[in-house]
Design a protein around this motif. Structure first.
Motif, PDB file in Angstrom:
ATOM      1  N   ALA A 226      16.831 -73.457   8.474  1.00 25.86           N
ATOM      2  CA  ALA A 226      17.605 -73.923   7.325  1.00 25.86           C
ATOM      3  C   ALA A 226      18.870 -73.075   7.167  1.00 25.86           C
ATOM      4  CB  ALA A 226      16.750 -73.847   6.058  1.00 25.86           C
ATOM      5  N   ALA A 227      18.742 -71.781   7.396  1.00 27.50           N
ATOM      6  CA  ALA A 227      19.897 -70.895   7.215  1.00 27.50           C
ATOM      7  C   ALA A 227      21.006 -71.230   8.201  1.00 27.50           C
ATOM      8  CB  ALA A 227      19.466 -69.437   7.378  1.00 27.50           C
ATOM      9  N   GLY A 228      20.634 -71.449   9.446  1.00 31.71           N
ATOM     10  CA  GLY A 228      21.637 -71.763  10.466  1.00 31.71           C
ATOM     11  C   GLY A 228      22.302 -73.101  10.195  1.00 31.71           C
ATOM     12  N   TRP A 229      21.519 -74.043   9.742  1.00 30.62           N
ATOM     13  CA  TRP A 229      22.050 -75.379   9.445  1.00 30.62           C
ATOM     14  C   TRP A 229      23.040 -75.302   8.289  1.00 30.62           C
ATOM     15  CZ3 TRP A 229      23.659 -79.883  10.460  1.00 30.62           C
ATOM     16  CH2 TRP A 229      23.527 -81.006   9.634  1.00 30.62           C
ATOM     17  N   ARG A 230      22.677 -74.582   7.238  1.00 32.40           N
ATOM     18  CA  ARG A 230      23.622 -74.388   6.134  1.00 32.40           C
ATOM     19  C   ARG A 230      24.892 -73.700   6.620  1.00 32.40           C
ATOM     20  NH1 ARG A 230      18.866 -73.381   2.681  1.00 32.40           N
ATOM     21  NH2 ARG A 230      18.924 -71.264   3.498  1.00 32.40           N
ATOM     22  N   LYS A 231      24.727 -72.780   7.540  1.00 34.27           N
ATOM     23  CA  LYS A 231      25.880 -72.016   8.022  1.00 34.27           C
ATOM     24  C   LYS A 231      26.865 -72.905   8.799  1.00 34.27           C
ATOM     25  CE  LYS A 231      26.964 -67.963  10.792  1.00 34.27           C
ATOM     26  NZ  LYS A 231      26.393 -67.094  11.834  1.00 34.27           N
ATOM     27  N   VAL A 232      26.359 -73.741   9.712  1.00 31.72           N
ATOM     28  CA  VAL A 232      27.302 -74.589  10.450  1.00 31.72           C
ATOM     29  C   VAL A 232      27.957 -75.609   9.519  1.00 31.72           C
ATOM     30  CG1 VAL A 232      26.211 -74.301  12.720  1.00 31.72           C
ATOM     31  CG2 VAL A 232      25.535 -76.211  11.286  1.00 31.72           C
ATOM     32  N   LEU A 233      27.204 -76.081   8.545  1.00 32.98           N
ATOM     33  CA  LEU A 233      27.806 -77.005   7.574  1.00 32.98           C
ATOM     34  C   LEU A 233      28.918 -76.312   6.797  1.00 32.98           C
ATOM     35  CD1 LEU A 233      24.621 -78.773   6.113  1.00 32.98           C
ATOM     36  CD2 LEU A 233      26.405 -79.837   7.529  1.00 32.98           C
ATOM     37  N   HIS A 234      28.631 -75.105   6.392  1.00 36.98           N
ATOM     38  CA  HIS A 234      29.604 -74.350   5.626  1.00 36.98           C
ATOM     39  C   HIS A 234      30.865 -74.069   6.450  1.00 36.98           C
ATOM     40  CE1 HIS A 234      30.999 -71.596   2.568  1.00 36.98           C
ATOM     41  NE2 HIS A 234      31.215 -70.681   3.501  1.00 36.98           N
ATOM     42  N   GLN A 235      30.670 -73.686   7.695  1.00 36.98           N
ATOM     43  CA  GLN A 235      31.824 -73.420   8.556  1.00 36.98           C
ATOM     44  C   GLN A 235      32.703 -74.651   8.692  1.00 36.98           C
ATOM     45  OE1 GLN A 235      29.768 -71.910  11.982  1.00 36.98           O
ATOM     46  NE2 GLN A 235      30.111 -69.780  11.427  1.00 36.98           N
ATOM     47  N   ARG A 236      32.057 -75.817   8.828  1.00 37.94           N
ATOM     48  CA  ARG A 236      32.843 -77.046   8.941  1.00 37.94           C
ATOM     49  C   ARG A 236      33.652 -77.292   7.676  1.00 37.94           C
ATOM     50  NH1 ARG A 236      34.349 -81.801   8.119  1.00 37.94           N
ATOM     51  NH2 ARG A 236      33.385 -81.688   6.067  1.00 37.94           N
ATOM     52  N   GLU A 237      33.014 -77.101   6.541  1.00 38.16           N
ATOM     53  CA  GLU A 237      33.731 -77.334   5.288  1.00 38.16           C
ATOM     54  C   GLU A 237      34.972 -76.445   5.201  1.00 38.16           C
ATOM     55  OE1 GLU A 237      33.012 -79.631   3.013  1.00 38.16           O
ATOM     56  OE2 GLU A 237      31.027 -80.270   3.690  1.00 38.16           O
ATOM     57  N   GLU A 238      34.888 -75.277   5.791  1.00 37.39           N
ATOM     58  CA  GLU A 238      36.023 -74.353   5.728  1.00 37.39           C
ATOM     59  C   GLU A 238      37.102 -74.644   6.753  1.00 37.39           C
ATOM     60  OE1 GLU A 238      34.613 -70.294   5.691  1.00 37.39           O
ATOM     61  OE2 GLU A 238      34.676 -70.509   3.503  1.00 37.39           O
ATOM     62  N   VAL A 239      36.731 -75.342   7.818  1.00 37.63           N
ATOM     63  CA  VAL A 239      37.733 -75.627   8.846  1.00 37.63           C
ATOM     64  C   VAL A 239      38.701 -76.714   8.394  1.00 37.63           C
ATOM     65  CG1 VAL A 239      38.013 -76.720  11.102  1.00 37.63           C
ATOM     66  CG2 VAL A 239      36.563 -74.719  10.870  1.00 37.63           C
ATOM     67  N   LEU A 240      38.209 -77.668   7.582  1.00 35.15           N
ATOM     68  CA  LEU A 240      39.080 -78.772   7.187  1.00 35.15           C
ATOM     69  C   LEU A 240      40.364 -78.294   6.482  1.00 35.15           C
ATOM     70  CD1 LEU A 240      39.537 -81.866   7.042  1.00 35.15           C
ATOM     71  CD2 LEU A 240      38.580 -81.737   4.733  1.00 35.15           C
ATOM     72  N   PRO A 241      40.266 -77.489   5.420  1.00 34.24           N
ATOM     73  CA  PRO A 241      41.521 -77.034   4.792  1.00 34.24           C
ATOM     74  C   PRO A 241      42.398 -76.250   5.775  1.00 34.24           C
ATOM     75  CG  PRO A 241      39.579 -75.952   3.808  1.00 34.24           C
ATOM     76  CD  PRO A 241      39.079 -77.054   4.673  1.00 34.24           C
ATOM     77  N   TYR A 242      41.762 -75.499   6.681  1.00 35.67           N
ATOM     78  CA  TYR A 242      42.551 -74.744   7.660  1.00 35.67           C
ATOM     79  C   TYR A 242      43.313 -75.705   8.578  1.00 35.67           C
ATOM     80  CZ  TYR A 242      43.770 -71.203  11.126  1.00 35.67           C
ATOM     81  OH  TYR A 242      44.461 -70.385  11.968  1.00 35.67           O
ATOM     82  N   LEU A 243      42.611 -76.743   9.024  1.00 37.47           N
ATOM     83  CA  LEU A 243      43.261 -77.740   9.887  1.00 37.47           C
ATOM     84  C   LEU A 243      44.429 -78.389   9.143  1.00 37.47           C
ATOM     85  CD1 LEU A 243      43.317 -79.590  12.450  1.00 37.47           C
ATOM     86  CD2 LEU A 243      41.696 -81.084  11.265  1.00 37.47           C
ATOM     87  N   ARG A 244      44.183 -78.792   7.903  1.00 39.67           N
ATOM     88  CA  ARG A 244      45.243 -79.436   7.132  1.00 39.67           C
ATOM     89  C   ARG A 244      46.455 -78.520   6.987  1.00 39.67           C
ATOM     90  NH1 ARG A 244      41.473 -82.275   2.568  1.00 39.67           N
ATOM     91  NH2 ARG A 244      41.301 -84.325   3.569  1.00 39.67           N
ATOM     92  N   GLN A 245      46.172 -77.270   6.686  1.00 39.44           N
ATOM     93  CA  GLN A 245      47.245 -76.302   6.469  1.00 39.44           C
ATOM     94  C   GLN A 245      48.048 -76.065   7.752  1.00 39.44           C
ATOM     95  OE1 GLN A 245      45.407 -72.625   5.120  1.00 39.44           O
ATOM     96  NE2 GLN A 245      46.843 -71.451   6.365  1.00 39.44           N
TER      97      GLN A 245
END
Lengths: 470, 470, 470, 470
Positions: free
Chosen positions: C330-349
């Motif tokens: 569960a921890a790893g799954w939450r982590k990859v989800l979280h990383q993805r959520e953070e990449v989107l604003p970075y990509l946009r920027q």
């Protein structure tokens, strides 16, 4: 399938093949580590170059590299012929061009890795499928054969004594006696908390036996605190003056930049014939391999060791080292070295804090770049009912802490026919503290240190409870 | 999932676990070989018993079995700690209960396999991660240490001579010189086509040096025709009489029932201290392991060898042997042995027919149960323009025939400081034939023999064409 | 081997077995990911529970799970029987208790993973070894069978129309026509830069056909910008009112927290019968699996899908998903989800900055949580000599940038018998910009974004050079 | 390493690469099977051609072939992108040139394997990652789409009936109903012990519905005795005459030469549109794949099936089949087919002997080349206390005999909405015997048969004891 797709795909394949070509031409660690697919592609291609894997091979010799069990074949990538020939373990094996290539390459990359670790001026390196102790034995045997040759006009000598600076780890002494040689033990000196090489006693020993009887001085650079690495620079100078070979047991010293610097300095300023190190301790591979290296300025002993080895040898240790080095690349290797260098001060700091909590202290051993020692004086002999302090070690082990050693004075032990007082503490006179050691070795993480401290805290509390205290 | 299905499934699982339990309690080869899944299940379970694989382990020693490269970890099933302790390579390694179990079991099964092969009365067996030559060296070193002890009331001896019945394979002699010992070469006698042990010369040598100087007699049982296995029974009797140790180099002799019988007879009727054999040649695993066995009636040297080995060792050779033995089971092992026994007469018969076609003959070497020799007299020195007969070997190799050796008289070579005339043919006097050898070794099939004959025929024709003949 | 070592070792083994037991009893993702050894131990044990792996099995049926090629057996851990029975793909297969267990467990863990991702209130989940498109087809077929049943007293209906909100990705429409159904296309509305569901047109379509003819409304939540996810909440309300099933194509929407929230809201406020998602896109496994999930409040369609599937199915997709979920925990799954959520604003920027450098802009698509669109107006049709703007995509591909799509208006294409204008841009009216898409999908890293920008910069410069500009 | 050794080694490597080149140019099964190393070399090279494995790849799409779990990546050789495009499952996938190559090659080799098995005149073949039932559904859906097109000038039809010759295996019927079609069941005729196609009833059904309503006739060639394969030749003639498509469910018929001959005859003499067969049953791979083949003379349906499949699909089934076919080569494939042909008479003979011992008989089913049926009349209903005869099946299963089916008359069951009397025995009228089936399927050995008979004997004895007899 259309040609344009295939072409793009082939470029992907070619990209990997270029990595291999570049490795073969440079014979140096690639800067970036390789991915698994490329590592395996390379090894499988080498394997296909060994005659036992030729599709048309007909073997009618006594040793044809046949593998009966598919699982065994798989885990060795079909490599079966081992390396070397009866004359020289580093010679090419005609039946196994691929294995020979792998082995030669591994030796080259290992040399590169030693240089990156700080062993400037290192010369030839051989990888042996023998752990450190057996390699030391073989090195001493090779030295004996070489010395027995005498050389131009000189009468053949048969030196039989090894002058050895004490370190309480059985293997090193057994490596001397297994070779049929007589160890002369030079005791250490205590300097503050640290135990250091007694240079005067060592010089006296050399003088006593003389060049004709001393095969070599054997020093040790990696050891448990509070022993410090031997003064290899001083010994190297002494050996240069006395014309006596100098072999360094550098079992797990590659991982410490300070130790590598010392070795470099030793062969720059004096005499070093060979430095022997473990592959498992320094490169995180399974136990069973070692590197014998010689300085570029005195390269001869490596070839002598290779020539002394009787017969072929396994290629497995080479393969493990090669795969690991390619996996890391130069960048990865530097990174794990760097992480280790950073863990030591963290370990010291956390243990110092813990010591303060329990009325103990960390011994002051600035010379030892890997191992630390924490006093256990409050646990030792506190009451008649108290368990022996060595039970503290069992408590840690029960809690899955491995690698600590609890040392209390008083044990006398015979190793290789030599009796040692206070065995385990490196000194004849009882060391003034009971202590345990813990190391910041390659691969140890800050999380390991944190967890160690948690469990140590628990063990202190529990041990004292057992003693009727707290 | 319904309980009844699960229960049936669990019975399937339990069936495999019973195989493991039965193995651990009997410590003998299972009659039927195991399938891959059971072999791996067992090894993985052992691996999980090593401390480096404990899920909660915190390692703070200098050697914690960490593996950096996942590919390396995988191919070794996570086994990293190797085997043995500094005091004894066969001792249990506390950090590695699983590896220790694997290693002990392998030694037990190896003994069982030797008994099945015909070595009745074999006693302790140790598996060493050293190929045969290095194991011989270690055995001689252990013998030296043991002899040096002297024993009750006796003055310590330091015997330095090894009496050695010539065999032109470098490794065996180098195994002696690498140990720092002096070989005394006993030349062979020719008896018809065969070369056999010169018992008189051997007895004379023993008398000349005396018990105090002779560390051991070393004989060889597996060799290239036309040399026959040494008369180990005769030598055993001689050694018993002279009180001199006897070490047998049985490199690939396990696979021959006749040789096993000879060894059994030797230790029943005389003195045998150790028999050294290769694991790769006898058990079809990769090069790099060997078995040192002692007769049940004189078991001491095996423990001495284990105790002499300085430090830990790799577990890989044990693992390969264990997996292969479990893969075969007793039935499979008997079967491959049986197949080999049947290939020899077939090889002889096919080569005899081929020889007849080309005006050659098969040398009459009834004593050698593995190797055969075919004369090449019609090819040797037939004309000035003819290529050297050794080129015949290259031609075979170019056609992917590996393992043959072409032997022509006349080559003098120095090995380990000893000069040999006609090196390669085992005799000082030129052997009356030029010949090539071919062996019926473990794993050789009738198809191999057929294909060998096809390619030999071609090479004969072509070689003669090059000579301007035919 | 001494008992105390063995016992400690067995504790190590037992520790892993406890992980398995805990998994089987909780049927939820373990908090911490498992190491490889434990994952494989579990799968191998399950495999040993399948009858084809029983050591004593005698198979005399037409399908006995025999595997001819050892490489195939190995890569599937000996699992051969697949899952399901002819009646139901989620039913236990009596010959394969282990596979049945694995499959049931995978479905349970997949449901857990969906909940963690944000799909609160999700009910039954089935894992199908079919990619998303084929799963949608099967879901529609199951719905048709279910509707055809009619139910208590009602006349059987045979609805044949699927009301479908346009998305220009062929698979989704083909999933409808492959099922033998007639798609009714509802065009999108443009709202600023975004394309959104035309709720009025959709309501009109429902009214036009009526409940008896509409099998389902199919909406899509994951798509290329500037299309936004469909207004599933609005559609759910509409379907609830009209009594029409609602199937959501959520191909790669699991990875976006916003999308999961929308879905939760949709089934809380209206009607959702099934949500179909890809395993490869959301869980980083190979292409070939999907999850069909139903809300806890309307769970029926999942069982109907399982019951409609004719015959057994492969277990491979389950296995890949199971291994991956256990690897993460569960921890790893939450982590990859979280990383993805953070990449989107970075990509946009980063793309916004790049757009500014080249006179372009990022389309304003706040509703799309994964995909972004960058205008390429300065490259399109700048001169007669200029290459077609789609060549920009080829340039990126040549530089190993994969996954971008260059979209220019003007292409008319027929898919599944329906003609679409401006295919690729989701709208009939030409979209006012030429643009390319780039996504922040699961596994995309900041390094990927950085490298994308580097290569994009180069391509802009080069493309303009080709146009005769700059 | 010296050049001459390297060169010889490179020849060994080149030899393998030539095998690959030859395969790619011929696209036919190599005569001799490949060894594992060559198979893996080929697959790994293909994998390196997929964009997700490009060392420099930057993926910014929604599906980039990332694999999170190293174990998953390993078992799939890094192949992640699957095969096909949204438009066609057999189309090249631009991101995955290697996978596309593998898939195309697999289809070509599968066709070759069908021809070798006896299906002369077979045309295009597609490999689907769907088990037989789901493939039948997809084939019927593709047929429906194709028929719906109508074609030149013709009004579009929407045929909804499938005329189906009864076989009591649920999957086949469900494949029809899952496609949303209405099955018309044609009952079988009893002819001696055998159950055969009722050609008259079938012709009547065709006439009753007419060409406009009948989508296809579905026949079955592989089935449990005493049912015989359908009279596909007769049905093909009928379909040709009526202008109605004919789909053959040849689930495990590839392995029987007689069945392949029948199929060849059918498409030579009449109409066959598609033949669907399982990969696991015919090629000993894991469950989950099937082949849809069409005769060369009427090739269209295969392309229609590929084009109907919505979206990408897993490559795993292709890979398993490819590896197995390369492992066998043409010679190995012929050999396993031949062995199967020889096991059937042996099975019949052994069961006949067993039947004689127990007062039973083997049903006379000469038309079924795979399955046999043994009467159990002496066990059925012998006394009130006797267990139900189906318990005999449980007894066999408890003794690890899998694959037998005990069939007793009397069970009525509804499948896909159709009620069947005496379900399991293929006939409405009670079959005059209670019996069990056993098959000689691909991979069944004489040892399997021997062991079956041993266990059957025991079960007979025990069952009768339970009945109070013997």
């Amino acid at each position: 399938v259309s040609l344009s797709y295939i072409r793009q795909g082939e470029q992907g394949l070619a990209r990997r093949q270029r990595l291999v070509k570049s490795l073969l031409s440079s014979r140096r660690l690639p800067e970036a580590g390789w991915d698994e697919a490329t590592i395996e592609m390379f090894i499988r291609d080498c394997s296909a170059m060994d005659s036992n894997n030729f599709l048309d091979n007909v073997g009618v010799g006594e040793r044809e590299g046949r593998l009966a069990c598919p699982l065994v074949a798989r885990r060795h990538y079909g490599l079966a012929h081992g390396i070397g020939r009866s004359g020289d373990v580093a010679a090419e094996q005609p039946k196994a061009a691929g294995s020979s290539l792998l082995a030669a390459l591994t030796a080259a990359l290992a040399g590169d890795a030693l240089r990156i670790a700080g062993m400037t001026g290192v010369g030839p390196v051989t990888v042996l499928p023998l752990a450190t102790g057996m390699s030391l034995t073989l090195t001493l045997l090779a030295l004996r054969v070489a010395e027995a040759d005498g050389g131009a006009g000189l009468p053949a000598a048969d030196p039989d004594v090894v002058v050895w600076s004490r370190v309480d780890q059985k293997t090193c002494l057994k490596a001397v006696t297994a070779a049929g040689l007589t160890p002369h033990v030079v005791q250490l000196r205590r300097q503050g908390d640290q135990l250091v090489t007694d240079m005067e006693a060592l010089a006296a020993a050399l003088q006593h036996y003389g060049r004709r009887r001393v095969l070599a001085v054997v020093t040790t650079t990696s050891c448990f605190a509070p022993r410090a690495p031997d003064d290899v620079v001083g010994v190297a100078r002494l050996c240069a003056g006395a014309g006596v070979p100098h072999v360094v047991n550098n079992a797990y010293g590659v991982q410490a930049r300070d130790t590598c610097r010392l070795l470099t300095s030793a062969w720059n300023k004096g005499r070093v014939d060979a430095v022997v190190q473990s592959t498992d301790k320094n490169f995180m591979v399974p136990v069973g391999g070692s590197l014998v290296a010689a300085p570029a300025g005195r390269p001869g002993l490596v070839a002598a060791v290779n020539g002394t080895y009787p017969g072929r040898a396994a290629v497995a240790a080479h393969l493990d080292l090669l795969m690991t080095l390619l996996h890391w690349g130069a960048a990865g290797w530097r990174k794990v070295l760097h992480q280790r260098e950073e863990v030591l001060p963290y370990l010291r700091q956390q243990l110092t804090a813990l010591a303060a909590r329990h009325g103990e202290r960390l011994l002051d051993t600035p010379g030892n770049p890997i191992s630390t020692a924490l006093t256990l004086d409050t646990l030792a002999g506190t009451s008649a009912a108290a368990p022996d302090v060595t039970f503290f070690g069992s408590m840690l082990w029960q809690r899955c802490v491995s690698g600590t050693r609890v040392v209390a004075p008083g044990k006398t032990q015979s190793v290789g026919g030599v009796a040692f007082r206070n065995y385990g503490s490196h000194v004849e006179e009882p060391f003034p503290h009971t202590y345990m050691t813990a190391a910041a070795a390659l691969g140890t993480t800050r999380e390991d240190v944190d967890e160690l401290v948690v469990r140590l805290d628990k063990c202190f509390t529990e041990f004292k409870k057992k003693c009727g205290g707290v």
